[in-house]
Design a protein around this motif. Sequence first.
Motif, PDB file in Angstrom:
ATOM      1  N   GLN A  30      -4.255  10.718 -37.220  1.00 19.23           N
ATOM      2  CA  GLN A  30      -3.862   9.336 -37.490  1.00 19.23           C
ATOM      3  C   GLN A  30      -4.330   8.408 -36.371  1.00 19.23           C
ATOM      4  OE1 GLN A  30      -1.733   8.070 -40.071  1.00 19.23           O
ATOM      5  NE2 GLN A  30      -0.857   9.878 -41.025  1.00 19.23           N
ATOM      6  N   ALA A  31      -4.177   8.837 -35.119  1.00 22.29           N
ATOM      7  CA  ALA A  31      -4.587   8.014 -33.986  1.00 22.29           C
ATOM      8  C   ALA A  31      -6.104   7.849 -33.954  1.00 22.29           C
ATOM      9  CB  ALA A  31      -4.100   8.635 -32.679  1.00 22.29           C
ATOM     10  N   TRP A  32      -6.833   8.885 -34.317  1.00 18.54           N
ATOM     11  CA  TRP A  32      -8.299   8.824 -34.350  1.00 18.54           C
ATOM     12  C   TRP A  32      -8.765   7.760 -35.336  1.00 18.54           C
ATOM     13  CZ3 TRP A  32     -11.665  10.773 -38.406  1.00 18.54           C
ATOM     14  CH2 TRP A  32     -13.024  10.753 -38.067  1.00 18.54           C
ATOM     15  N   VAL A  33      -8.186   7.745 -36.532  1.00 15.30           N
ATOM     16  CA  VAL A  33      -8.547   6.737 -37.528  1.00 15.30           C
ATOM     17  C   VAL A  33      -8.148   5.345 -37.026  1.00 15.30           C
ATOM     18  CG1 VAL A  33      -8.159   5.916 -39.885  1.00 15.30           C
ATOM     19  CG2 VAL A  33      -8.394   8.366 -39.450  1.00 15.30           C
ATOM     20  N   ALA A  34      -6.991   5.252 -36.377  1.00 11.14           N
ATOM     21  CA  ALA A  34      -6.548   3.961 -35.841  1.00 11.14           C
ATOM     22  C   ALA A  34      -7.513   3.441 -34.788  1.00 11.14           C
ATOM     23  CB  ALA A  34      -5.142   4.094 -35.246  1.00 11.14           C
ATOM     24  N   ASP A  35      -8.010   4.325 -33.931  1.00  8.38           N
ATOM     25  CA  ASP A  35      -8.985   3.920 -32.911  1.00  8.38           C
ATOM     26  C   ASP A  35     -10.238   3.341 -33.560  1.00  8.38           C
ATOM     27  OD1 ASP A  35      -7.341   4.705 -30.846  1.00  8.38           O
ATOM     28  OD2 ASP A  35      -8.324   6.660 -30.574  1.00  8.38           O
ATOM     29  N   LEU A  36     -10.712   3.985 -34.619  1.00  5.85           N
ATOM     30  CA  LEU A  36     -11.908   3.512 -35.316  1.00  5.85           C
ATOM     31  C   LEU A  36     -11.644   2.179 -36.017  1.00  5.85           C
ATOM     32  CD1 LEU A  36     -13.225   6.876 -36.806  1.00  5.85           C
ATOM     33  CD2 LEU A  36     -14.044   5.671 -34.773  1.00  5.85           C
ATOM     34  N   ALA A  37     -10.445   2.038 -36.561  1.00  7.02           N
ATOM     35  CA  ALA A  37     -10.096   0.766 -37.209  1.00  7.02           C
ATOM     36  C   ALA A  37     -10.034  -0.356 -36.183  1.00  7.02           C
ATOM     37  CB  ALA A  37      -8.760   0.905 -37.935  1.00  7.02           C
ATOM     38  N   ASP A  38      -9.463  -0.070 -35.018  1.00  8.08           N
ATOM     39  CA  ASP A  38      -9.384  -1.079 -33.959  1.00  8.08           C
ATOM     40  C   ASP A  38     -10.776  -1.473 -33.471  1.00  8.08           C
ATOM     41  OD1 ASP A  38      -6.650  -1.044 -34.111  1.00  8.08           O
ATOM     42  OD2 ASP A  38      -6.354   0.226 -32.348  1.00  8.08           O
ATOM     43  N   ALA A  39     -11.714  -0.542 -33.546  1.00 12.01           N
ATOM     44  CA  ALA A  39     -13.088  -0.806 -33.116  1.00 12.01           C
ATOM     45  C   ALA A  39     -13.897  -1.550 -34.172  1.00 12.01           C
ATOM     46  CB  ALA A  39     -13.784   0.490 -32.739  1.00 12.01           C
ATOM     47  N   GLY A  40     -13.286  -1.806 -35.354  1.00 12.67           N
ATOM     48  CA  GLY A  40     -13.953  -2.581 -36.394  1.00 12.67           C
ATOM     49  C   GLY A  40     -14.784  -1.771 -37.366  1.00 12.67           C
ATOM     50  N   LEU A  41     -14.607  -0.439 -37.401  1.00 11.82           N
ATOM     51  CA  LEU A  41     -15.412   0.392 -38.286  1.00 11.82           C
ATOM     52  C   LEU A  41     -15.211   0.050 -39.761  1.00 11.82           C
ATOM     53  CD1 LEU A  41     -17.378   2.836 -38.442  1.00 11.82           C
ATOM     54  CD2 LEU A  41     -15.356   4.290 -38.720  1.00 11.82           C
ATOM     55  N   PHE A  42     -14.008  -0.384 -40.107  1.00 14.71           N
ATOM     56  CA  PHE A  42     -13.680  -0.645 -41.506  1.00 14.71           C
ATOM     57  C   PHE A  42     -13.631  -2.138 -41.829  1.00 14.71           C
ATOM     58  CE2 PHE A  42     -11.572   3.211 -39.992  1.00 14.71           C
ATOM     59  CZ  PHE A  42     -12.156   4.159 -40.823  1.00 14.71           C
ATOM     60  N   GLY A  43     -14.142  -2.961 -40.934  1.00 14.56           N
ATOM     61  CA  GLY A  43     -14.093  -4.398 -41.113  1.00 14.56           C
ATOM     62  C   GLY A  43     -13.068  -5.021 -40.180  1.00 14.56           C
ATOM     63  N   THR A  44     -12.793  -6.281 -40.402  1.00 12.74           N
ATOM     64  CA  THR A  44     -11.876  -7.020 -39.537  1.00 12.74           C
ATOM     65  C   THR A  44     -10.498  -7.110 -40.173  1.00 12.74           C
ATOM     66  OG1 THR A  44     -13.714  -8.351 -38.706  1.00 12.74           O
ATOM     67  CG2 THR A  44     -11.490  -9.198 -38.338  1.00 12.74           C
ATOM     68  N   ARG A  45      -9.486  -6.749 -39.406  1.00 13.63           N
ATOM     69  CA  ARG A  45      -8.117  -6.799 -39.924  1.00 13.63           C
ATOM     70  C   ARG A  45      -7.788  -8.200 -40.437  1.00 13.63           C
ATOM     71  NH1 ARG A  45      -5.215  -2.317 -38.709  1.00 13.63           N
ATOM     72  NH2 ARG A  45      -5.965  -1.018 -36.979  1.00 13.63           N
ATOM     73  N   GLY A  46      -7.129  -8.240 -41.593  1.00 11.51           N
ATOM     74  CA  GLY A  46      -6.712  -9.512 -42.153  1.00 11.51           C
ATOM     75  C   GLY A  46      -7.732 -10.131 -43.087  1.00 11.51           C
ATOM     76  N   GLU A  47      -8.989  -9.655 -43.024  1.00 12.11           N
ATOM     77  CA  GLU A  47     -10.013 -10.207 -43.902  1.00 12.11           C
ATOM     78  C   GLU A  47     -10.034  -9.450 -45.232  1.00 12.11           C
ATOM     79  OE1 GLU A  47     -13.785 -10.332 -42.004  1.00 12.11           O
ATOM     80  OE2 GLU A  47     -13.228 -11.982 -40.661  1.00 12.11           O
ATOM     81  N   PRO A  48     -10.458 -10.123 -46.315  1.00 11.05           N
ATOM     82  CA  PRO A  48     -10.533  -9.447 -47.620  1.00 11.05           C
ATOM     83  C   PRO A  48     -11.407  -8.200 -47.533  1.00 11.05           C
ATOM     84  CG  PRO A  48     -10.827 -11.809 -47.869  1.00 11.05           C
ATOM     85  CD  PRO A  48     -10.850 -11.533 -46.388  1.00 11.05           C
ATOM     86  N   GLY A  49     -10.937  -7.131 -48.150  1.00 18.09           N
ATOM     87  CA  GLY A  49     -11.707  -5.903 -48.177  1.00 18.09           C
ATOM     88  C   GLY A  49     -11.306  -4.889 -47.126  1.00 18.09           C
ATOM     89  N   PHE A  50     -10.589  -5.333 -46.074  1.00 11.57           N
ATOM     90  CA  PHE A  50     -10.187  -4.386 -45.035  1.00 11.57           C
ATOM     91  C   PHE A  50      -9.188  -3.383 -45.598  1.00 11.57           C
ATOM     92  CE2 PHE A  50      -7.333  -3.023 -41.612  1.00 11.57           C
ATOM     93  CZ  PHE A  50      -8.250  -2.462 -40.752  1.00 11.57           C
ATOM     94  N   ALA A  51      -9.567  -2.092 -45.524  1.00  7.28           N
ATOM     95  CA  ALA A  51      -8.701  -1.003 -45.992  1.00  7.28           C
ATOM     96  C   ALA A  51      -8.258  -1.208 -47.439  1.00  7.28           C
ATOM     97  CB  ALA A  51      -7.481  -0.851 -45.089  1.00  7.28           C
ATOM     98  N   ARG A  52      -9.154  -1.734 -48.263  1.00  8.71           N
ATOM     99  CA  ARG A  52      -8.776  -2.001 -49.640  1.00  8.71           C
ATOM    100  C   ARG A  52      -9.774  -1.423 -50.651  1.00  8.71           C
ATOM    101  NH1 ARG A  52      -4.656  -2.583 -47.840  1.00  8.71           N
ATOM    102  NH2 ARG A  52      -3.180  -4.303 -47.936  1.00  8.71           N
TER     103      ARG A  52
END
Length: 311
Positions: free
Chosen positions: A268-290
């Motif tokens: 879980q922490a590994w995926v969180a690190d990648l998300a914080d680094a912007g791998l999945f897009g920018t938090r709060g923007e359309p499409g993030f983790a969706r």
Amino acid sequence: MAGTTTTFARIALIGYGEVGRILAEDLRAQGLPVDAHDIQLQRPGSRTALLAHAEAQGVRLHAQPAEAVAQAGLVISAVTASQAVAVAEAAAPHLQHGAVFLDMNSASPGAKIEAARAVNAAGGRYVEGAVMTSVPPYRIKVPLLLGGPDAAAVVAPLNALGFAARVADERLGIASATKMCRSVMIKGLEAMVIESLATARHYGVEDAVVASLDETFPGIDWEKQAAYFFQRVIEHGRRRAEEVREVARTVREAGLAPWSASGTAERQAWVADLADAGLFGTRGEPGFARSADWRTEADRLLAQVAKERMA
């Protein structure tokens, strides 16, 4: 105090993240006064969004937890698991005498008992709360187990506010143990699905693996479930990792080595690190983790792994 009648003229939220904001919305919809504090107010990147939400809802945000809890008859703690005890200790000296401190954090039985000690010693009434499933679909009506000597006295007033609470036990730690043991399975399943299906995607056997899961567990739509698991871990992996570290603490308190829980926390922490680094897009923007197809996110993970192996 366990038999006294309890009403809440003012409510304070310590933690104004996803759960805190949902509770604020549902409580304010009833016209109830709500104060709140969140450590993210100290961070410019988060402060603007929190202030905007609070203003829209009519919530009074405070820079310090002491200010938020000073007038509250009910204080709800909904922070990250690692901060549960620290928040209780910080708020305790500033509670009104007899104020209820509802600890909804996903912490171990030992942590709950430690937090209760601080609150009760200061004249507050600590009530353990264990949230038994994801909050967003249920909002304030999420199934909630209560524990502690004062649990029976507050269950009716809480449910009058819209909560779906029931008493698990008058002993502290029982509600939390129920939650933590469930999380060994639920959070572990999230991590296992990500690990299994991302690996299957690497080898090109993901369709065969999903078909086998469908056959073995026909009551689950594994395509939809996998997409949901990927989304939730990408979006909330940091909070989940902290919770599962508390799960591991719970397992250790029982005398067992937390092999599964420790591995889940790392994934879980590994995926969180990648998300914080912007791998999945920018938090709060359309499409993030969706993404409706988990393969999109698995491909991003695999691309990152390949990049790191070549570095």
